[in-house]
Design a protein around this motif. Structure first.
Motif, PDB file in Angstrom:
ATOM      1  N   ALA A   1     -10.514  -5.476 -16.066  1.00  0.00           N
ATOM      2  CA  ALA A   1      -9.377  -5.690 -16.973  1.00  0.00           C
ATOM      3  C   ALA A   1      -8.806  -7.091 -16.796  1.00  0.00           C
ATOM      4  N   PHE A   2      -8.709  -7.548 -15.558  1.00  0.00           N
ATOM      5  CA  PHE A   2      -8.184  -8.891 -15.293  1.00  0.00           C
ATOM      6  C   PHE A   2      -9.118  -9.948 -15.893  1.00  0.00           C
ATOM      7  N   LEU A   3     -10.417  -9.812 -15.657  1.00  0.00           N
ATOM      8  CA  LEU A   3     -11.373 -10.796 -16.182  1.00  0.00           C
ATOM      9  C   LEU A   3     -11.419 -10.785 -17.709  1.00  0.00           C
ATOM     10  N   ALA A   4     -11.302  -9.613 -18.312  1.00  0.00           N
ATOM     11  CA  ALA A   4     -11.291  -9.531 -19.780  1.00  0.00           C
ATOM     12  C   ALA A   4     -10.044 -10.212 -20.336  1.00  0.00           C
TER      13      ALA A   4
ATOM     14  N   GLY B   1       0.791  -1.229   0.000  1.00  0.00           N
ATOM     15  CA  GLY B   1       0.000   0.000   0.000  1.00  0.00           C
ATOM     16  C   GLY B   1       0.820   1.273   0.000  1.00  0.00           C
ATOM     17  N   HIS B   2       2.143   1.164  -0.096  1.00  0.00           N
ATOM     18  CA  HIS B   2       3.001   2.346   0.023  1.00  0.00           C
ATOM     19  C   HIS B   2       3.453   2.914  -1.312  1.00  0.00           C
ATOM     20  N   CYS B   3       2.553   2.914  -2.289  1.00  0.00           N
ATOM     21  CA  CYS B   3       2.862   3.594  -3.541  1.00  0.00           C
ATOM     22  C   CYS B   3       2.133   4.941  -3.545  1.00  0.00           C
ATOM     23  N   ARG B   4       2.507   5.782  -4.466  1.00  0.00           N
ATOM     24  CA  ARG B   4       1.934   7.139  -4.503  1.00  0.00           C
ATOM     25  C   ARG B   4       0.425   7.118  -4.708  1.00  0.00           C
ATOM     26  N   ARG B   5      -0.071   6.114  -5.379  1.00  0.00           N
ATOM     27  CA  ARG B   5      -1.509   5.966  -5.595  1.00  0.00           C
ATOM     28  C   ARG B   5      -1.819   4.480  -5.599  1.00  0.00           C
ATOM     29  N   PHE B   6      -3.089   4.156  -5.460  1.00  0.00           N
ATOM     30  CA  PHE B   6      -3.482   2.751  -5.434  1.00  0.00           C
ATOM     31  C   PHE B   6      -3.096   2.072  -6.736  1.00  0.00           C
ATOM     32  N   TYR B   7      -2.472   0.909  -6.609  1.00  0.00           N
ATOM     33  CA  TYR B   7      -2.045   0.111  -7.765  1.00  0.00           C
ATOM     34  C   TYR B   7      -2.207  -1.343  -7.375  1.00  0.00           C
ATOM     35  N   SER B   8      -3.148  -2.001  -7.997  1.00  0.00           N
ATOM     36  CA  SER B   8      -3.509  -3.354  -7.577  1.00  0.00           C
ATOM     37  C   SER B   8      -2.639  -4.439  -8.202  1.00  0.00           C
ATOM     38  N   VAL B   9      -2.635  -5.577  -7.546  1.00  0.00           N
ATOM     39  CA  VAL B   9      -1.968  -6.762  -8.072  1.00  0.00           C
ATOM     40  C   VAL B   9      -2.649  -7.198  -9.372  1.00  0.00           C
ATOM     41  N   ALA B  10      -3.949  -6.996  -9.485  1.00  0.00           N
ATOM     42  CA  ALA B  10      -4.656  -7.345 -10.729  1.00  0.00           C
ATOM     43  C   ALA B  10      -4.119  -6.529 -11.894  1.00  0.00           C
ATOM     44  N   GLN B  11      -3.948  -5.228 -11.713  1.00  0.00           N
ATOM     45  CA  GLN B  11      -3.429  -4.377 -12.783  1.00  0.00           C
ATOM     46  C   GLN B  11      -1.998  -4.790 -13.135  1.00  0.00           C
ATOM     47  N   HIS B  12      -1.180  -5.030 -12.128  1.00  0.00           N
ATOM     48  CA  HIS B  12       0.198  -5.511 -12.331  1.00  0.00           C
ATOM     49  C   HIS B  12       0.185  -6.798 -13.169  1.00  0.00           C
ATOM     50  N   SER B  13      -0.700  -7.718 -12.837  1.00  0.00           N
ATOM     51  CA  SER B  13      -0.759  -9.007 -13.528  1.00  0.00           C
ATOM     52  C   SER B  13      -1.150  -8.842 -14.993  1.00  0.00           C
ATOM     53  N   VAL B  14      -2.088  -7.956 -15.267  1.00  0.00           N
ATOM     54  CA  VAL B  14      -2.488  -7.703 -16.652  1.00  0.00           C
ATOM     55  C   VAL B  14      -1.294  -7.154 -17.438  1.00  0.00           C
ATOM     56  N   ILE B  15      -0.552  -6.223 -16.841  1.00  0.00           N
ATOM     57  CA  ILE B  15       0.604  -5.648 -17.535  1.00  0.00           C
ATOM     58  C   ILE B  15       1.659  -6.728 -17.783  1.00  0.00           C
ATOM     59  N   VAL B  16       1.949  -7.547 -16.782  1.00  0.00           N
ATOM     60  CA  VAL B  16       2.922  -8.631 -16.969  1.00  0.00           C
ATOM     61  C   VAL B  16       2.481  -9.519 -18.136  1.00  0.00           C
ATOM     62  N   SER B  17       1.187  -9.814 -18.220  1.00  0.00           N
ATOM     63  CA  SER B  17       0.704 -10.687 -19.296  1.00  0.00           C
ATOM     64  C   SER B  17       0.908 -10.076 -20.677  1.00  0.00           C
TER      65      SER B  17
ATOM     66  N   GLU C   1       3.092 -16.692 -25.953  1.00  0.00           N
ATOM     67  CA  GLU C   1       2.863 -18.051 -25.457  1.00  0.00           C
ATOM     68  C   GLU C   1       2.913 -18.134 -23.922  1.00  0.00           C
ATOM     69  N   ASP C   2       3.440 -17.099 -23.276  1.00  0.00           N
ATOM     70  CA  ASP C   2       3.523 -17.076 -21.810  1.00  0.00           C
ATOM     71  C   ASP C   2       2.528 -16.096 -21.183  1.00  0.00           C
ATOM     72  N   ALA C   3       1.679 -15.481 -21.994  1.00  0.00           N
ATOM     73  CA  ALA C   3       0.769 -14.437 -21.508  1.00  0.00           C
ATOM     74  C   ALA C   3      -0.182 -14.949 -20.427  1.00  0.00           C
ATOM     75  N   TYR C   4      -0.735 -16.153 -20.605  1.00  0.00           N
ATOM     76  CA  TYR C   4      -1.662 -16.692 -19.597  1.00  0.00           C
ATOM     77  C   TYR C   4      -0.946 -16.900 -18.263  1.00  0.00           C
ATOM     78  N   ALA C   5       0.233 -17.474 -18.301  1.00  0.00           N
ATOM     79  CA  ALA C   5       1.015 -17.654 -17.073  1.00  0.00           C
ATOM     80  C   ALA C   5       1.343 -16.292 -16.461  1.00  0.00           C
ATOM     81  N   GLY C   6       1.657 -15.311 -17.311  1.00  0.00           N
ATOM     82  CA  GLY C   6       1.946 -13.962 -16.810  1.00  0.00           C
ATOM     83  C   GLY C   6       0.757 -13.354 -16.091  1.00  0.00           C
ATOM     84  N   LEU C   7      -0.431 -13.552 -16.644  1.00  0.00           N
ATOM     85  CA  LEU C   7      -1.642 -13.035 -15.998  1.00  0.00           C
ATOM     86  C   LEU C   7      -1.864 -13.693 -14.643  1.00  0.00           C
ATOM     87  N   MET C   8      -1.635 -14.988 -14.576  1.00  0.00           N
ATOM     88  CA  MET C   8      -1.979 -15.757 -13.379  1.00  0.00           C
ATOM     89  C   MET C   8      -0.835 -15.885 -12.366  1.00  0.00           C
ATOM     90  N   HIS C   9       0.328 -15.299 -12.651  1.00  0.00           N
ATOM     91  CA  HIS C   9       1.510 -15.560 -11.815  1.00  0.00           C
ATOM     92  C   HIS C   9       1.332 -15.175 -10.347  1.00  0.00           C
TER      93      HIS C   9
END
Length: 187
Positions: free
Chosen positions: A171-174, A49-65, A71-79
């Motif tokens: 975004a995560f569900l999409a 919670g110590h970032c300048r603004r709220f940034y969720s693990v879901a958003q992070h996961s979408v970006i990683v994907s 070929e690794d996008a699904y694993a990136g989303l779910m990591h």
């Protein structure tokens, strides 16, 4: 006499948004959905919670994907899917909690197996996770201190737009609907 509409819950469990319970000692017996995962991850803030603004693990996961090879996008989303249940504990604290690490690994194994995510994770996912950490360190923490974990990684030149938990969940569900293998998408 106990009411038939009230369940007696025993043991280390948490109530999920779906109304199901997740049992940390028997995660394989727990009923949970991708919506539970998306909901949990969208409400968990990175960096304890110590970032300048709220940034969720879901958003992070979408970006990683999106930054790993296709070929690794699904694993990136779910990591980080297990963090929907165990939270996003800061790495320095995790290093001090060996019992937590055991629980996290057990939960992760069940969650990833249930959704057909390959184990071990592809190396590209781990690398993308570290590159994102360097990027988030710069973009969300306004910090470029020399962290051992990100040493030698160049942050990406990307914008990380602010998303509310509801937006991050959507975004995560999409992205899940886009990437999930057909059999696992139906659960």
């Amino acid at each position: 006499m106990q009411s038939p509409t009230v369940r007696r819950i025993v043991g280390p469990t948490i109530l999920l948004a779906s109304g199901n319970y997740f049992d940390f000692l028997a995660p394989e017996q727990s009923a949970f959905t991708i919506e539970d995962i998306a909901h949990g991850l969208s409400n968990v803030c990175r960096f304890s919670g110590h970032c300048r603004r709220f940034y969720s693990v879901a958003q992070h996961s979408v970006i990683v994907s999106r930054i790993v090879p296709p070929e690794d996008a699904y694993a990136g989303l779910m990591h980080d899917a297990a963090e929907a249940f165990v939270g996003d504990v800061a790495k320095p604290l995790k290093d001090l909690l060996p019992d937590y690490r055991k629980i996290e690994k057990a939960v992760e194994a069940v969650v990833l197996a249930r959704f057909g995510v390959p184990q071990p994770m592809p190396p590209s996912v781990k690398e993308a996770d570290v590159v994102m950490l360097a990027t988030e360190q710069r973009e969300l923490m306004q910090n470029r201190d020399d962290w051992n974990y990100t040493r030698g990684r160049e942050p990406l030149d990307i914008d990380i737009p602010p998303l509310t938990p509801a937006m991050a969940k959507a975004a995560f569900l999409a992205r899940f609907a886009e990437l999930a293998p057909i059999a696992e998408a139906a659960e």
